[in-house]
Motif scaffolding. Structure first.
Motif, PDB file in Angstrom:
ATOM      1  N   VAL A  15       0.870  -1.186   0.000  1.00  0.00           N
ATOM      2  CA  VAL A  15       0.000   0.000   0.000  1.00  0.00           C
ATOM      3  C   VAL A  15       0.904   1.232   0.000  1.00  0.00           C
ATOM      4  N   LEU A  16       0.825   2.006  -1.067  1.00  0.00           N
ATOM      5  CA  LEU A  16       1.664   3.206  -1.178  1.00  0.00           C
ATOM      6  C   LEU A  16       1.040   4.376  -0.420  1.00  0.00           C
ATOM      7  N   GLY A  17       1.840   5.428  -0.296  1.00  0.00           N
ATOM      8  CA  GLY A  17       1.435   6.583   0.512  1.00  0.00           C
ATOM      9  C   GLY A  17       0.176   7.288   0.048  1.00  0.00           C
ATOM     10  N   ASP A  18      -0.193   7.131  -1.215  1.00  0.00           N
ATOM     11  CA  ASP A  18      -1.422   7.772  -1.696  1.00  0.00           C
ATOM     12  C   ASP A  18      -2.475   6.717  -2.049  1.00  0.00           C
ATOM     13  N   GLN A  19      -2.394   5.593  -1.366  1.00  0.00           N
ATOM     14  CA  GLN A  19      -3.372   4.507  -1.645  1.00  0.00           C
ATOM     15  C   GLN A  19      -4.106   4.123  -0.357  1.00  0.00           C
ATOM     16  N   MET A  39       3.767  -1.260   4.236  1.00  0.00           N
ATOM     17  CA  MET A  39       3.740   0.197   4.035  1.00  0.00           C
ATOM     18  C   MET A  39       5.108   0.726   4.464  1.00  0.00           C
ATOM     19  N   ALA A  40       5.682   1.609   3.635  1.00  0.00           N
ATOM     20  CA  ALA A  40       7.043   2.052   3.949  1.00  0.00           C
ATOM     21  C   ALA A  40       7.214   3.549   3.725  1.00  0.00           C
ATOM     22  N   GLU A  41       7.711   4.206   4.746  1.00  0.00           N
ATOM     23  CA  GLU A  41       8.120   5.613   4.603  1.00  0.00           C
ATOM     24  C   GLU A  41       9.569   5.564   4.121  1.00  0.00           C
ATOM     25  N   VAL A  42       9.834   6.083   2.939  1.00  0.00           N
ATOM     26  CA  VAL A  42      11.190   5.923   2.407  1.00  0.00           C
ATOM     27  C   VAL A  42      11.783   7.248   1.926  1.00  0.00           C
ATOM     28  N   LYS A  43      13.118   7.313   2.064  1.00  0.00           N
ATOM     29  CA  LYS A  43      13.827   8.542   1.723  1.00  0.00           C
ATOM     30  C   LYS A  43      13.659   8.896   0.236  1.00  0.00           C
ATOM     31  N   ASP A  44      13.714   7.878  -0.630  1.00  0.00           N
ATOM     32  CA  ASP A  44      13.616   8.169  -2.073  1.00  0.00           C
ATOM     33  C   ASP A  44      12.342   8.942  -2.394  1.00  0.00           C
ATOM     34  N   GLU A  45      11.215   8.504  -1.817  1.00  0.00           N
ATOM     35  CA  GLU A  45       9.943   9.164  -2.119  1.00  0.00           C
ATOM     36  C   GLU A  45       9.865  10.544  -1.456  1.00  0.00           C
ATOM     37  N   ALA A  46      10.483  10.663  -0.297  1.00  0.00           N
ATOM     38  CA  ALA A  46      10.395  11.935   0.426  1.00  0.00           C
ATOM     39  C   ALA A  46      11.331  12.997  -0.148  1.00  0.00           C
ATOM     40  N   LEU A  58       1.965  15.237   6.133  1.00  0.00           N
ATOM     41  CA  LEU A  58       0.615  14.765   5.813  1.00  0.00           C
ATOM     42  C   LEU A  58       0.645  13.298   5.387  1.00  0.00           C
ATOM     43  N   ILE A  59       1.555  12.973   4.484  1.00  0.00           N
ATOM     44  CA  ILE A  59       1.590  11.598   3.950  1.00  0.00           C
ATOM     45  C   ILE A  59       2.005  10.607   5.047  1.00  0.00           C
ATOM     46  N   PHE A  60       3.026  10.963   5.817  1.00  0.00           N
ATOM     47  CA  PHE A  60       3.459  10.038   6.881  1.00  0.00           C
ATOM     48  C   PHE A  60       2.346   9.866   7.926  1.00  0.00           C
ATOM     49  N   ALA A  61       1.704  10.969   8.310  1.00  0.00           N
ATOM     50  CA  ALA A  61       0.644  10.885   9.330  1.00  0.00           C
ATOM     51  C   ALA A  61      -0.522  10.049   8.813  1.00  0.00           C
ATOM     52  N   SER A  90      14.084   2.857  -0.235  1.00  0.00           N
ATOM     53  CA  SER A  90      13.237   2.857  -1.445  1.00  0.00           C
ATOM     54  C   SER A  90      12.123   1.826  -1.301  1.00  0.00           C
ATOM     55  N   ILE A  91      11.047   2.050  -2.052  1.00  0.00           N
ATOM     56  CA  ILE A  91       9.904   1.128  -2.013  1.00  0.00           C
ATOM     57  C   ILE A  91      10.349  -0.254  -2.504  1.00  0.00           C
ATOM     58  N   VAL A  92      11.100  -0.272  -3.613  1.00  0.00           N
ATOM     59  CA  VAL A  92      11.528  -1.562  -4.158  1.00  0.00           C
ATOM     60  C   VAL A  92      12.458  -2.258  -3.170  1.00  0.00           C
ATOM     61  N   CYS A 112       0.550   2.143  -9.619  1.00  0.00           N
ATOM     62  CA  CYS A 112       1.026   3.355  -8.947  1.00  0.00           C
ATOM     63  C   CYS A 112       0.670   4.593  -9.780  1.00  0.00           C
ATOM     64  N   GLY A 113       0.549   5.733  -9.125  1.00  0.00           N
ATOM     65  CA  GLY A 113       0.077   6.931  -9.812  1.00  0.00           C
ATOM     66  C   GLY A 113       1.145   7.716 -10.557  1.00  0.00           C
ATOM     67  N   GLU A 114       2.411   7.375 -10.349  1.00  0.00           N
ATOM     68  CA  GLU A 114       3.473   8.148 -11.012  1.00  0.00           C
ATOM     69  C   GLU A 114       4.323   7.240 -11.897  1.00  0.00           C
ATOM     70  N   TRP A 115       4.628   7.729 -13.070  1.00  0.00           N
ATOM     71  CA  TRP A 115       5.387   6.987 -14.053  1.00  0.00           C
ATOM     72  C   TRP A 115       6.701   6.452 -13.470  1.00  0.00           C
ATOM     73  N   ALA A 406       0.236  17.560  -4.457  1.00  0.00           N
ATOM     74  CA  ALA A 406       0.931  17.339  -5.732  1.00  0.00           C
ATOM     75  C   ALA A 406       1.443  15.914  -5.906  1.00  0.00           C
ATOM     76  N   TYR A 407       0.952  15.251  -6.935  1.00  0.00           N
ATOM     77  CA  TYR A 407       1.476  13.971  -7.425  1.00  0.00           C
ATOM     78  C   TYR A 407       1.619  14.185  -8.914  1.00  0.00           C
ATOM     79  N   GLU A 408       2.629  13.553  -9.500  1.00  0.00           N
ATOM     80  CA  GLU A 408       2.957  13.934 -10.870  1.00  0.00           C
ATOM     81  C   GLU A 408       1.798  13.765 -11.851  1.00  0.00           C
TER      82      GLU A 408
HETATM   83  C1  DLZ Z   1       4.877  11.633  -1.997  1.00  0.00           C
HETATM   84  C2  DLZ Z   1       5.271  10.488  -1.104  1.00  0.00           C
HETATM   85  C3  DLZ Z   1       6.131  10.711  -0.028  1.00  0.00           C
HETATM   86  C4  DLZ Z   1       6.613  12.070   0.321  1.00  0.00           C
HETATM   87  N1  DLZ Z   1       6.540   9.697   0.745  1.00  0.00           N
HETATM   88  C5  DLZ Z   1       6.100   8.444   0.494  1.00  0.00           C
HETATM   89  C6  DLZ Z   1       6.551   7.344   1.276  1.00  0.00           C
HETATM   90  O1  DLZ Z   1       7.375   7.486   2.178  1.00  0.00           O
HETATM   91  N2  DLZ Z   1       6.050   6.120   0.992  1.00  0.00           N
HETATM   92  C7  DLZ Z   1       5.152   5.902  -0.003  1.00  0.00           C
HETATM   93  O2  DLZ Z   1       4.695   4.776  -0.184  1.00  0.00           O
HETATM   94  N3  DLZ Z   1       4.744   6.936  -0.787  1.00  0.00           N
HETATM   95  C8  DLZ Z   1       5.196   8.188  -0.564  1.00  0.00           C
HETATM   96  N4  DLZ Z   1       4.806   9.231  -1.362  1.00  0.00           N
HETATM   97  C9  DLZ Z   1       3.922   8.947  -2.531  1.00  0.00           C
HETATM   98  C10 DLZ Z   1       4.791   8.401  -3.702  1.00  0.00           C
HETATM   99  O3  DLZ Z   1       5.952   9.203  -3.880  1.00  0.00           O
HETATM  100  C11 DLZ Z   1       4.077   8.450  -5.037  1.00  0.00           C
HETATM  101  O4  DLZ Z   1       3.809   9.787  -5.356  1.00  0.00           O
HETATM  102  C12 DLZ Z   1       2.780   7.777  -5.121  1.00  0.00           C
HETATM  103  O5  DLZ Z   1       2.767   6.537  -4.522  1.00  0.00           O
HETATM  104  C13 DLZ Z   1       2.328   7.690  -6.581  1.00  0.00           C
HETATM  105  O6  DLZ Z   1       1.138   6.967  -6.703  1.00  0.00           O
END
Ligand code: DLZ
Ligand code: FAD
Ligand code: SF4
Length: 521
Positions: A15-19, A39-46, A58-61, A90-92, A112-115, A406-408
């Motif tokens: 389950v991703l952060g916007d799911q 579910m993972a809070e990861v540096k790459d996404e942040a 917001l996303i982490f909370a 990273s998610i992967v 996932c919502g972003e390319w 904002a999501y791409e």
């Molecule tokens: C935008 C975002 C951020 C800041 N952090 C996370 C995260 O730690 N873990 C995660 O699963 N998703 C995060 N997201 C959302 C993703 O970057 C990405 O925009 C969406 O999953 C696209 O559908």
């Protein structure tokens, strides 16, 4: 992998952060006794862009609250916090780590919502030792296939016609198959300026609960250099909080949404807007449900048609349309620069230090709230960036960073398409280029500005005015044949060669004064 093995070993469900939706396809059919949700809070996404601090908080909370919600239903959640020393970043990486730790029979995820991330997850699926089931994201009204079918064979894609299809398919605001009131679109009634003495109603915000307070503290500690303030955080982080905000909007604000949809006022970030994009995009509320409830307000006589139709159009029209365009045109869309824009984004987009009252106000509320409403994004910061000729990569980066919603998939078509015409007309039929007169008409900004909105040239003239004709002149070989720009180009031609050269020089001077220098290659 046989069914038996899968059932015996359970599935890993990402389950991703916007799911964060109970109805998420990746959670459908979950077996709480065997399956595990990752579910993972990861540096790459942040940090792939340096998101506004409020956006990360917001996303982490919201992720942490959703994990607690699943656990309360008896689901096992493998939740990886951002500061876990074992976090791969990273998610992967977290998918691989979870698979190494436990013998799952399959992986299930929702597309996932972003390319960028979708590509990484597709590459993961290629190498994973277990089957990976990537399911459709059915929280959207229009599937990718449905959008492709609609777009197929059309020489131009226009939101208005797509919107009518969505109205027909959802049945929203239809009587016997015909649009309620006889018209599909009441946008012409939605352009009132705020009259003197009229102020927008007070808004219900969501003060951070204990989970959000902890996330805010983590973000303050771990991402201190990111743009934006955390003090005024007020975004819903659970579906219950999102529901409270929506109920308040429907009951008290929606009736004015139409009339003042395009209005702007100094120090008033919210006006009559819904403040729901963060919640819809995270999955805390369902877009179709929101629209149905808005329709009930109209049918019950509590909100006028121009408000309800306008609001529904934003969601089943624009929101679905931009998503369709994104997936239809990516990855090529991200390289589009139709106007060959080559300037840097001026520093005041970050600092807010500018004498332009409109821009200073929008950047200030963006910093405080990670929010500005649509017309501010389109006609103030977007319009200025286009008139300056800022490179679309820099504009995209700014919008991705600064807004909590904002999501791409939604940011890019709005920015590269609607606001700056960098896509050359895929999203809209003409650039929304405007001089200061538009902002003066729709706001109270100009009265308090050091620039003169009536003046066309010189250091004291409104920069939008100084830039406007030069923009048309600079881009005439690309835009002159656009039928919707026939009138301004006729005016430009009537100016004659000397005046036109002066206007171009005026725009160049304004570009330099505002710090929009040529971008280093
Ligand atoms: C935008 C975002 C951020 C800041 N952090 C996370 C995260 O730690 N873990 C995660 O699963 N998703 C995060 N997201 C959302 C993703 O970057 C990405 O925009 C969406 O999953 C696209 O559908
Ligand atoms: P309201 O004005 O109350 O509208 C209701 C809902 O309609 C919004 O919550 C949103 O879900 C939807 N909506 C309205 N307009 C659009 C649109 N053009 N595209 C998609 N959905 C729309 N929206 C985002 O969600 N994320 C973004 O990153 C984003 N970037 C934008 C960049 C630019 C340059 C522009 C011009 C617009 C952008 N938008 C984006 C669209 C719009 O500005 C926001 O959705 C809106 O301001 C969110 O505030 P609200 O919930 O109060 O919206
Ligand atoms: Fe903005 Fe120009 Fe008005 Fe100043 S005069 S607020 S710069 S539009």
């Amino acid at each position: 992998m046989t069914q038996t093995t899968t059932a015996a070993t359970g599935m890993l469900r990402l389950v991703l952060g916007d799911q964060l939706s109970d109805s998420l396809s990746a959670l459908s059919g979950i077996d709480p006794d065997r399956d595990v949700v990752l579910m993972a809070e990861v540096k790459d996404e942040a940090t792939y862009v340096r998101h506004h601090k409020q956006k990360i908080a917001l996303i982490f909370a919201a992720m942490r609250s959703f994990a607690l919600r699943l656990e309360a239903r008896g689901v096992t959640v493998r939740y990886v916090r951002i500061d876990d020393p074992a976090n791969t970043g990273s998610i992967v990486g977290e998918m691989h780590r979870a698979l190494e730790g436990q013998p799952f029979g399959a992986v299930v995820m929702t597309e996932c919502g972003e390319w960028r991330l979708a590509e990484a997850l597709a590459a993961f699926a290629e190498v994973a030792r277990v089957p990976v089931d990537i399911r459709e994201d059915d929280r959207f009204i229009c599937s990718h296939d449905r959008f492709r079918r609609w777009a197929s064979g059309k020489s131009s894609l226009r939101m208005e016609f797509f919107y009518r299809e969505m109205r027909r398919e959802t049945g929203l605001l239809l009587d016997d198959g015909q649009p309620v009131g006889g018209q599909w679109n009441y946008d012409a009634e939605n352009r009132k300026k705020l009259t003197k003495g009229l102020r927008p109603p007070k808004r219900l915000r969501s003060p951070p609960d204990a989970v959000a307070r902890e996330a805010i503290a983590d973000v303050a500690r771990l991402f201190p250099d990111h743009f934006g303030d955390l003090d005024a955080f007020g975004w819903p982080t659970t579906s219950e909080q999102a529901e409270t905000v929506l109920a308040d909007f429907l009951a008290n604000i929606l009736p004015g949404f139409g009339d003042w949809q395009d209005a702007m006022a100094h120090g008033e970030p919210w006006m009559w807007h819904g403040l729901i994009s963060t919640s819809i995009n995270l999955g805390l509320m369902d877009p179709l449900d929101v629209c149905r409830r808005a329709e009930i307000e109209y049918r019950a006589g509590r909100a006028p048609l121009n408000a309800v139709e306008g609001f529904i159009r934003q969601i089943i029209g624009w929101r679905e349309f931009v998503r369709g365009i994104y997936w239809l045109k990516m990855p090529e869309y991200a390289r589009r620069n139709f106007l060959d824009a080559d300037r840097v984004l001026p520093w005041f987009y970050w600092s807010g230090e500018t004498d332009m009252a409109c821009v200073a106000d929008v950047v200030s509320m963006t910093r405080s709230h990670a929010y500005a409403h649509h017309i501010q994004r389109l006609m103030v910061t977007g319009n200025l960036a286009m008139l300056l000729g800022v490179h679309p990569d820099e504009i995209d980066d700014w919008y991705m960073v600064v807004y909590a919603d904002a999501y791409e998939w939604v940011e890019m078509p709005n920015t590269r398409g609607m606001a700056t015409f960098a896509d050359g007309g895929i999203m809209g039929s003409k650039p929304y280029a405007a001089s200061g007169a538009y902002i003066d008409r729709m706001s109270d900004y100009c009265g308090g500005c050091r620039y003169d909105v009536k003046a066309k040239a010189g250091e004291n003239a409104c920069p939008f005015n100084r830039l406007y004709w030069g923009f048309l002149e600079r881009n005439q070989h690309r835009l002159r044949d656009n039928i919707r720009l026939a009138m301004p180009y006729r005016t430009l031609e009537n100016f004659g060669p000397q005046r036109r050269a002066e206007l171009l020089a005026e725009a160049e001077a304004a570009r330099t004064t505002l710090g929009a220098i040529v971008r280093p290659s």
